[in-house]
Scaffold this active site. Structure first.
Site, short mmCIF file in Angstrom:
data_model
loop_
_atom_site.label_atom_id
_atom_site.label_comp_id
_atom_site.label_asym_id
_atom_site.label_seq_id
_atom_site.Cartn_x
_atom_site.Cartn_y
_atom_site.Cartn_z
N ASP A 30 0.84 -1.27 0.10
CA ASP A 30 -0.05 -0.11 0.01
C ASP A 30 0.97 1.29 0.20
O ASP A 30 1.60 1.49 0.82
CB ASP A 30 -1.01 0.07 1.37
CG ASP A 30 -1.94 1.12 1.46
OD1 ASP A 30 -1.38 2.20 0.63
OD2 ASP A 30 -2.63 1.16 2.33
N GLU A 80 30.15 7.60 4.47
CA GLU A 80 30.06 6.31 4.68
C GLU A 80 29.88 5.49 3.48
O GLU A 80 29.64 4.22 3.40
CB GLU A 80 28.89 5.72 5.94
CG GLU A 80 27.58 6.16 5.41
CD GLU A 80 26.78 5.60 6.67
OE1 GLU A 80 26.60 4.22 6.93
OE2 GLU A 80 25.94 6.55 7.11
N CYS A 112 26.12 7.79 9.96
CA CYS A 112 25.61 9.11 9.66
C CYS A 112 26.03 10.25 10.82
O CYS A 112 25.84 11.34 10.57
CB CYS A 112 24.16 9.04 9.86
SG CYS A 112 23.53 7.95 8.64
N HIS A 234 18.94 14.27 12.24
CA HIS A 234 19.26 13.43 11.16
C HIS A 234 17.99 12.70 10.98
O HIS A 234 17.12 12.11 11.58
CB HIS A 234 20.25 12.26 11.89
CG HIS A 234 20.59 11.00 10.80
ND1 HIS A 234 20.74 11.10 9.52
CD2 HIS A 234 20.11 9.68 11.11
CE1 HIS A 234 20.70 10.07 9.10
NE2 HIS A 234 20.36 9.16 10.10
N LYS A 243 8.20 11.40 15.28
CA LYS A 243 8.37 10.53 16.59
C LYS A 243 9.31 10.93 17.66
O LYS A 243 9.12 11.28 18.77
CB LYS A 243 8.38 9.18 16.25
CG LYS A 243 7.24 8.49 15.73
CD LYS A 243 7.63 6.98 15.67
CE LYS A 243 6.38 6.26 14.99
NZ LYS A 243 6.73 4.82 14.56
N SER A 311 24.71 5.32 13.23
CA SER A 311 24.46 3.72 13.79
C SER A 311 25.79 3.28 14.10
O SER A 311 27.04 3.50 13.66
CB SER A 311 23.92 3.13 12.69
OG SER A 311 22.53 3.30 12.49
N1 CAA Z 1 -0.56 3.02 5.82
C1 CAA Z 1 -0.12 3.93 6.70
N2 CAA Z 1 0.69 3.56 7.42
C2 CAA Z 1 1.32 2.23 7.39
C3 CAA Z 1 0.57 1.30 6.46
C4 CAA Z 1 -0.36 1.70 5.68
N3 CAA Z 1 -0.94 1.04 4.78
N4 CAA Z 1 1.27 0.44 6.52
C5 CAA Z 1 2.10 0.38 7.37
N5 CAA Z 1 2.34 1.45 8.03
C6 CAA Z 1 3.02 2.05 9.07
C7 CAA Z 1 3.43 1.21 10.13
O1 CAA Z 1 2.32 1.20 11.08
C8 CAA Z 1 4.69 1.79 10.91
O2 CAA Z 1 4.20 2.93 11.45
P1 CAA Z 1 4.46 3.11 13.20
O3 CAA Z 1 6.11 2.93 13.10
O4 CAA Z 1 4.00 4.46 13.48
O5 CAA Z 1 3.86 1.81 13.83
C9 CAA Z 1 5.41 2.49 9.54
O6 CAA Z 1 4.33 2.52 8.55
C10 CAA Z 1 6.56 1.65 9.19
O7 CAA Z 1 6.25 0.18 8.80
P2 CAA Z 1 6.87 -0.79 9.71
O8 CAA Z 1 6.81 -0.72 11.36
O9 CAA Z 1 6.45 -2.17 8.82
O10 CAA Z 1 8.21 -0.70 9.23
P3 CAA Z 1 9.35 -1.08 8.03
O11 CAA Z 1 9.41 -2.64 8.30
O12 CAA Z 1 8.98 -0.90 6.72
O13 CAA Z 1 10.59 -0.59 8.43
C11 CAA Z 1 12.50 0.97 8.82
C12 CAA Z 1 10.82 0.79 8.64
C13 CAA Z 1 12.81 0.31 10.19
C14 CAA Z 1 12.56 2.58 8.96
C15 CAA Z 1 12.99 0.35 7.68
O14 CAA Z 1 12.66 1.47 6.43
C16 CAA Z 1 14.66 0.42 7.64
O15 CAA Z 1 15.05 -0.83 8.39
N6 CAA Z 1 15.23 1.63 7.41
C17 CAA Z 1 16.71 1.54 7.18
C18 CAA Z 1 16.94 1.45 8.80
C19 CAA Z 1 16.75 3.07 9.33
O16 CAA Z 1 16.30 3.99 8.57
N7 CAA Z 1 16.80 2.90 10.80
C20 CAA Z 1 16.45 4.24 11.28
C21 CAA Z 1 17.16 4.57 12.66
S1 CAA Z 1 18.94 4.26 12.10
C22 CAA Z 1 19.83 5.76 11.63
O17 CAA Z 1 19.29 6.86 11.82
C23 CAA Z 1 20.93 5.54 10.88
C24 CAA Z 1 20.65 5.74 9.49
O18 CAA Z 1 20.51 6.93 8.65
C25 CAA Z 1 20.40 4.40 8.82
#
Ligand code: CAA
Length: 391
Positions: A30, A80, A112, A234, A243, A311
């Site tokens: 979606d 990085e 980062c 960041h 959040k 990270s």
């Molecule tokens: N409509 C609206 N919202 C929806 C939806 C829909 N149809 N389907 C899902 N969502 C929402 C979920 O409810 C969730 O919201 P909440 O967190 O508020 O519950 C949100 O979308 C994300 O969905 P998931 O929980 O399923 O998350 P995901 O498996 O897609 O992972 C992520 C998200 C962890 C950021 C992933 O993109 C990821 O691993 N990214 C790389 C790592 C990262 O960015 N980490 C962040 C901190 S680390 C850092 O800062 C260093 C860096 O730059 C990497």
């Protein structure tokens, strides 16, 4: 006390982007998950002839436009997405921009966070040598595996800033809160060309380290949450920043911010990131560029709180005050033109860019010509990268 900070500031990203609605369609997801759940609309995708060097050179070219480059005695390149284990990517930029021979160049890495340590080291250097300037460049390509949860949080971008005494844009406060912990939330071994990531764990750490660094900063400064007019974070994905900001409000004993207050404090800083995706160590500073370019408020004398997270992990909270007259230093129209004129990729085009492989055996690898800025990666020959200035 001598004011030190950002004198000029510029940003650059690739000329191609993928609309996340297209990615969602192909992945059978979606699209609201990306646009609402993560708050992300597009991700910048570099063509094979763009890399961290070309993006950095483009950003820096604008940042040094009115600077006497003889005064730049240090170029710090934070990334990085390194292209070489030995040679600093900044040396190519130094050459492409024709900087003075009397300028030290080095590359810094800590996920980062590295642009922030580059900033702190530069500020100390300038306090000691107030007539000197530092060119700080943060340039990264965020890359995860195809069809992994991280895929939608890819992106690319570079920010360049000239740091000086009596800066014309932002003067940084000397206090900070900083934390290091040995954690495995995101890493990329030398043999991998995409990051390994524990996504949910990394998001939790991002929030935990915000709390720790804020408490330390607050103890040192006695500044309260309300003493900061704006915040830049960041930004791996915009929703995590929203959040985080609500979390910071809560730990300071305040009620949840209304949408209006949330937007007023961080909204403008998120916008460019929504359009380009994660740019790793550049992303915090892309947020600052976005705030400068998009706010209709007068930012003069306003204090900004900054949260840097890399990270692995190192995190830091610090702050700075916008200098009156900063409006004259903005590159807004150039940034907005760049974003507005990007080519939207189809899914197959995205996969072609993603999967492009540079020759690794020393044979001549001529890179096809795509739309770039003023610099491009022309070829790799005898294991040497060859760049050219194209305009
Ligand atoms: N409509 C609206 N919202 C929806 C939806 C829909 N149809 N389907 C899902 N969502 C929402 C979920 O409810 C969730 O919201 P909440 O967190 O508020 O519950 C949100 O979308 C994300 O969905 P998931 O929980 O399923 O998350 P995901 O498996 O897609 O992972 C992520 C998200 C962890 C950021 C992933 O993109 C990821 O691993 N990214 C790389 C790592 C990262 O960015 N980490 C962040 C901190 S680390 C850092 O800062 C260093 C860096 O730059 C990497």
């Amino acid at each position: 006390m001598l004011k030190v900070g950002i004198d000029t500031l510029s940003f650059y990203t690739s000329h191609y982007a993928l609309d996340l609605a297209r990615l969602a369609e192909v992945r059978g997801i979606d699209p609201n998950k990306y646009t609402i759940g993560l708050g992300q609309r597009n991700m910048g995708v570099p063509s094979p002839d763009e890399d961290i060097v070309t993006m950095a050179a483009n950003a820096a070219q604008a940042a040094i436009r009115d600077i006497d480059t003889q005064s730049i005695e240090m170029l710090l390149f934070a990334t990085e997405s390194g292209i070489d284990q030995s040679k600093a990517a900044g040396i190519y930029v130094h050459d492409l921009l024709g900087l003075s021979e009397q300028c030290r160049v080095v590359e810094l890495k800590q996920a980062c966070y590295s642009a922030t340590v580059a900033l702190q080291l530069s500020l100390s250097f300038i306090r000691q040598h107030p007539d000197k300037k530092v060119l700080l460049i943060a340039s990264d390509i965020a890359r995860y595996g195809l069809n992994t949860p991280g895929e939608s949080s890819q992106g690319c971008g570079a920010v360049a800033m000239v740091l000086s005494a009596n800066p014309r844009m932002v003067a940084f406060d000397p206090e900070y809160g900083v934390v290091t912990e040995n954690v495995m939330d995101f890493w990329r071994p030398n043999y991998a060309d995409a990051a390994f990531v524990e996504g949910k764990y990394s998001s939790k750490l991002y929030l935990n380290m915000l709390e720790k660094t804020w408490h330390q900063y607050h103890t040192r400064t006695r500044r309260a949450f309300e003493d900061h007019d704006y915040y830049c974070y960041h930004m791996p994905v915009p929703r995590l920043v929203e959040k985080a900001h609500q979390h910071l409000t809560k730990i300071n004993g305040s009620d949840k911010l209304s949408d209006h207050a949330l937007h007023a404090q961080i909204g403008c800083s998120l916008e460019y990131g929504r359009q380009i995706g994660n740019s790793y160590t550049a992303s915090l500073y892309v947020g600052l560029v976005s705030l400068f370019d998009l706010t209709t408020d007068d930012l003069s004398n306003k204090r900004i709180g900054f949260y840097s997270y890399g990270s692995g992990c190192v995190a830091e909270f610090f702050s700075g005050v916008v200098q009156p007259g900063y409006q004259k230093m903005l590159n807004t129209s150039q940034h907005q033109k760049l974003l507005a004129e990007r080519t939207a990729l189809t899914y197959p085009e995205y996969e072609t860019f993603y999967s492009f492989k540079y020759a690794q055996d020393g044979s001549l690898c001529e890179i096809p010509t795509y739309r770039t800025g003023a610099f491009r990666l022309v070829a790799i020959r005898d294991h040497r990268r060859i760049y050219e200035k194209c305009t």
